[in-house]
Scaffold this motif. Structure first.
Motif, mmCIF file in Angstrom:
data_model
loop_
_atom_site.group_PDB
_atom_site.id
_atom_site.type_symbol
_atom_site.label_atom_id
_atom_site.label_comp_id
_atom_site.label_asym_id
_atom_site.label_seq_id
_atom_site.Cartn_x
_atom_site.Cartn_y
_atom_site.Cartn_z
ATOM 1 N N GLY A 155 0.824 -1.209 0.000
ATOM 2 C CA GLY A 155 0.000 0.000 0.000
ATOM 3 C C GLY A 155 0.861 1.263 0.000
ATOM 4 N N GLU A 156 1.917 1.257 0.812
ATOM 5 C CA GLU A 156 2.836 2.401 0.844
ATOM 6 C C GLU A 156 3.540 2.568 -0.503
ATOM 7 N N LEU A 157 3.921 1.458 -1.115
ATOM 8 C CA LEU A 157 4.559 1.514 -2.437
ATOM 9 C C LEU A 157 3.588 2.102 -3.463
ATOM 10 N N GLN A 158 2.337 1.715 -3.390
ATOM 11 C CA GLN A 158 1.331 2.256 -4.310
ATOM 12 C C GLN A 158 1.145 3.765 -4.091
ATOM 13 N N ARG A 159 1.078 4.185 -2.822
ATOM 14 C CA ARG A 159 0.949 5.623 -2.524
ATOM 15 C C ARG A 159 2.181 6.387 -3.000
ATOM 16 N N HIS A 160 3.366 5.841 -2.712
ATOM 17 C CA HIS A 160 4.631 6.461 -3.129
ATOM 18 C C HIS A 160 4.674 6.600 -4.650
ATOM 19 N N SER A 161 4.278 5.562 -5.329
ATOM 20 C CA SER A 161 4.258 5.591 -6.786
ATOM 21 C C SER A 161 3.304 6.663 -7.296
ATOM 22 N N ASN A 162 2.112 6.727 -6.735
ATOM 23 C CA ASN A 162 1.129 7.731 -7.163
ATOM 24 C C ASN A 162 1.657 9.154 -6.967
ATOM 25 N N ARG A 163 2.394 9.378 -5.885
ATOM 26 C CA ARG A 163 2.920 10.722 -5.607
ATOM 27 C C ARG A 163 4.150 11.055 -6.440
ATOM 28 N N ASN A 164 4.968 10.048 -6.767
ATOM 29 C CA ASN A 164 6.294 10.339 -7.295
ATOM 30 C C ASN A 164 6.576 9.898 -8.732
ATOM 31 N N TRP A 165 6.124 8.705 -9.121
ATOM 32 C CA TRP A 165 6.564 8.257 -10.433
ATOM 33 C C TRP A 165 5.613 7.363 -11.197
ATOM 34 N N ALA A 166 4.373 7.308 -10.822
ATOM 35 C CA ALA A 166 3.430 6.417 -11.508
ATOM 36 C C ALA A 166 3.185 6.867 -12.947
ATOM 37 N N THR A 167 3.162 5.900 -13.848
ATOM 38 C CA THR A 167 2.765 6.171 -15.224
ATOM 39 C C THR A 167 1.247 6.047 -15.337
ATOM 40 N N GLN A 168 0.653 5.484 -14.314
ATOM 41 C CA GLN A 168 -0.805 5.421 -14.202
ATOM 42 C C GLN A 168 -1.151 5.432 -12.723
ATOM 43 N N GLU A 169 -2.302 5.971 -12.388
ATOM 44 C CA GLU A 169 -2.748 6.040 -10.994
ATOM 45 C C GLU A 169 -3.078 4.628 -10.498
ATOM 46 N N LEU A 170 -2.514 4.266 -9.359
ATOM 47 C CA LEU A 170 -2.757 2.944 -8.784
ATOM 48 C C LEU A 170 -3.814 3.028 -7.688
ATOM 49 N N VAL A 171 -4.621 2.002 -7.594
ATOM 50 C CA VAL A 171 -5.539 1.861 -6.465
ATOM 51 C C VAL A 171 -4.690 1.440 -5.273
ATOM 52 N N VAL A 172 -4.816 2.110 -4.159
ATOM 53 C CA VAL A 172 -4.043 1.779 -2.956
ATOM 54 C C VAL A 172 -4.849 0.757 -2.173
ATOM 55 N N ASP A 173 -4.564 -0.533 -2.450
ATOM 56 C CA ASP A 173 -5.327 -1.611 -1.832
ATOM 57 C C ASP A 173 -4.449 -2.672 -1.167
ATOM 58 N N GLY A 174 -3.119 -2.507 -1.240
ATOM 59 C CA GLY A 174 -2.223 -3.486 -0.628
ATOM 60 C C GLY A 174 -2.084 -4.767 -1.421
ATOM 61 N N ILE A 175 -2.621 -4.802 -2.640
ATOM 62 C CA ILE A 175 -2.514 -5.978 -3.505
ATOM 63 C C ILE A 175 -1.557 -5.652 -4.640
ATOM 64 N N PHE A 176 -0.536 -6.472 -4.797
ATOM 65 C CA PHE A 176 0.429 -6.282 -5.878
ATOM 66 C C PHE A 176 -0.118 -7.024 -7.098
ATOM 67 N N GLY A 177 -0.906 -6.297 -7.882
ATOM 68 C CA GLY A 177 -1.518 -6.874 -9.073
ATOM 69 C C GLY A 177 -0.795 -6.426 -10.330
ATOM 70 N N LYS A 178 -1.415 -6.693 -11.473
ATOM 71 C CA LYS A 178 -0.803 -6.381 -12.759
ATOM 72 C C LYS A 178 -0.501 -4.886 -12.925
#
Length: 137
Positions: A77-100
């Motif tokens: 979940g923290e990785l998803q939030r970090h990605s959304n704030r810093n380097w995501a090429t697409q917005e991730l759902v912050v759900d704690g699931i490492f999906g596709k």
């Protein structure tokens, strides 16, 4: 300590660049790999690789034991939030699931910034995490 870490990353990045220039085999994720999280089969190697990516991007110091538990879920979940704030090429759902979607964003980040991670281990792990396309190599 920080200087040694930077030197190690530079060396790994140089080795990755040489491998790419010499036509080393491309590492990629298999689109058939199931999501990693509660309610999924959670293959131990896949969980270990998820823990590796969380540790390398966030310095959370998760034990890379291949067991999906509450700390790994929070880390994802923290990785998803970090990605959304810093380097995501697409917005991730912050759900704690490492999906596709999460795998795709993380591996694309590794591809764009290979010096920020142990690229050799990331390339091996790319075969064990869910993603939609070939992203490393």
């Amino acid at each position: 300590m920080r200087r040694a870490r930077m030197l190690r990353r530079a060396t790994v990045a140089l080795a990755a660049a040489v491998n790419l220039a010499l036509g080393a085999a491309a590492a990629h994720a298999d689109p058939g790999i199931p999501d990693v999280g509660y309610g999924y089969p959670n293959d131990g190697r896949s969980v270990q690789c998820v823990q590796f990516f969380v540790n390398n991007h966030l310095n959370l110091h998760l034990v890379e034991d291949g067991k999906f538990g509450p700390r790994t879920e929070r880390g994802v979940g923290e990785l998803q939030r970090h990605s959304n704030r810093n380097w995501a090429t697409q917005e991730l759902v912050v759900d704690g699931i490492f999906g596709k979607a999460t795998g795709e964003v993380v591996l694309k980040h590794v591809k764009r910034h290979p010096w920020t991670i142990d690229y050799e281990k990331a390339s091996r792990c790319a075969h064990y995490v869910p993603s939609c396309a070939v992203v490393l190599g």
